[in-house]
Design a protein around this motif. Structure first.
Motif, PDB file in Angstrom:
ATOM      1  N   ASP A 297      34.378  31.928  38.239  1.00 39.73           N
ATOM      2  CA  ASP A 297      33.500  31.346  39.271  1.00 39.73           C
ATOM      3  C   ASP A 297      34.320  30.504  40.247  1.00 39.73           C
TER       4      ASP A 297
ATOM      5  N   TYR B 147      36.274  32.539  42.637  1.00 40.18           N
ATOM      6  CA  TYR B 147      35.459  33.082  43.729  1.00 40.18           C
ATOM      7  C   TYR B 147      35.284  32.038  44.834  1.00 40.18           C
ATOM      8  N   GLU B 148      35.068  30.783  44.427  1.00 36.93           N
ATOM      9  CA  GLU B 148      34.966  29.706  45.429  1.00 36.93           C
ATOM     10  C   GLU B 148      36.272  29.612  46.221  1.00 36.93           C
TER      11      GLU B 148
ATOM     12  N   SER C 171      38.284  32.004  46.864  1.00 36.90           N
ATOM     13  CA  SER C 171      38.423  33.157  47.774  1.00 36.90           C
ATOM     14  C   SER C 171      37.715  32.879  49.095  1.00 36.90           C
ATOM     15  N   LYS C 172      36.698  32.020  49.058  1.00 33.55           N
ATOM     16  CA  LYS C 172      36.031  31.657  50.322  1.00 33.55           C
ATOM     17  C   LYS C 172      36.892  30.638  51.071  1.00 33.55           C
TER      18      LYS C 172
ATOM     19  N   ILE D 294      32.942  40.083  37.010  1.00 34.10           N
ATOM     20  CA  ILE D 294      33.185  40.120  38.469  1.00 34.10           C
ATOM     21  C   ILE D 294      32.252  41.133  39.143  1.00 34.10           C
TER      22      ILE D 294
ATOM     23  N   LYS E 156      28.550  39.732  39.022  1.00 35.52           N
ATOM     24  CA  LYS E 156      28.317  38.612  39.939  1.00 35.52           C
ATOM     25  C   LYS E 156      28.569  38.985  41.406  1.00 35.52           C
TER      26      LYS E 156
ATOM     27  N   TYR F 132      31.389  39.503  42.904  1.00 32.97           N
ATOM     28  CA  TYR F 132      32.505  38.741  43.466  1.00 32.97           C
ATOM     29  C   TYR F 132      33.477  39.733  44.124  1.00 32.97           C
TER      30      TYR F 132
ATOM     31  N   LEU G 107      37.364  39.307  45.062  1.00 31.95           N
ATOM     32  CA  LEU G 107      38.418  39.122  44.059  1.00 31.95           C
ATOM     33  C   LEU G 107      39.015  40.472  43.691  1.00 31.95           C
TER      34      LEU G 107
END
Ligand code: SF4
Length: 242
Positions: free
Chosen positions: A184, A187-188, A190-191, A216, A219, A221, A224
């Motif tokens: 998780d 993923y944050e 990656s933003k 992944i 969700k 994502y 990623l």
């Protein structure tokens, strides 16, 4: 000190040189010569090369350039330990190797700003590929600040050089994850670090590649990328010189 004397000064703590297959990052699977240095400013419990700490000899830039395996190669992976805790000769070595071929540098992401600054002073950015770890469990305020500044520096350099700015092919961020919470968090990231590919590897023996991949996908994502640490599957786990 003259150039030739400088190239002969034994300032670098070399652990080993060997030929293998690039196990991680954007060029996973490519045959490469690994130049592993000794010493690291971190102490990760999952470190698979702990022998780098005590098994080394002092060598010069010339010693490495004259190595028979190095002389035959066109693709080099500079690794450790942490290569950037070496004497500043490391930058000249990377420059010299970049004249022979392409150089990938595996770094733990600490002091990223000053390391990249020094690197780009010496080396053509097109000749180096940076595989930058993001260490979740070591991400202090200072680490993150340096990391952010380092990535900005790389981004600005890529834009200055006219590299496609949808993503930056000369640098990727690699994260070894141990659980879903860290996926998780990745993923944050990656933003936050859009433009850089974020490659996730499951911590071997802690979370399975399948569990990580399924999570992944579930969700969504989609920014990623999933990898396994290829060397752990090609060779005996934690085999040396592989
Ligand atoms: S940063 Fe890399 S080399 Fe250093 S202790 Fe952690 S895993 Fe090992």
């Amino acid at each position: 000190m003259g150039t030739s004397q400088y190239m002969k000064s034994k300032n670098l703590r070399l652990c080993e040189i060997f030929k293998s297959i690039s196990g991680e990052g954007l060029r996973q699977g490519v045959p490469a010569v690994f130049v592993r240095f000794s010493g690291c400013n971190m102490n990760c419990d999952y470190c698979d090369t702990k022998y780098h700490k005590y098994d080394f000899k002092m060598v010069s830039i010339d010693d490495i350039l004259e190595n028979e395996i190095v002389k035959k190669s066109k693709y080099f992976v500079i690794t450790g330990g942490e290569p950037f805790v070496q004497h500043e000769d490391i930058f000249e070595l990377i420059h010299q190797l970049s004249l022979l071929g392409k150089v990938e540098i595996e770094t733990n992401g600490s002091n990223l700003y000053s390391n990249v600054l020094n690197l780009y002073k010496k080396v053509n950015p097109f000749k180096v590929l940076l595989t930058v770890d993001y260490k979740m469990d070591q991400a202090s305020e200072l680490y993150v600040k340096n990391f952010d500044m380092g990535l900005d520096l790389i981004k600005n350099k890529m834009q200055e050089l006219g590299v496609d700015d949808r993503w930056f092919p000369l640098c990727c961020i690699k994260i070894v994850v141990k659980n879903k919470k860290e996926i998780d968090e990745s993923y944050e990231l990656s933003k936050k670090y859009s433009g850089f590919k974020i490659i996730l590897s499951p911590c071997y023996g802690i979370i399975s590649p399948t569990e990580m991949a399924e999570y992944i996908v579930d969700k969504e994502y989609d920014d990623l990328r999933v990898q396994v640490q290829l060397h752990k599957y090609l060779w005996e786990v934690n085999a040396r010189g592989k």
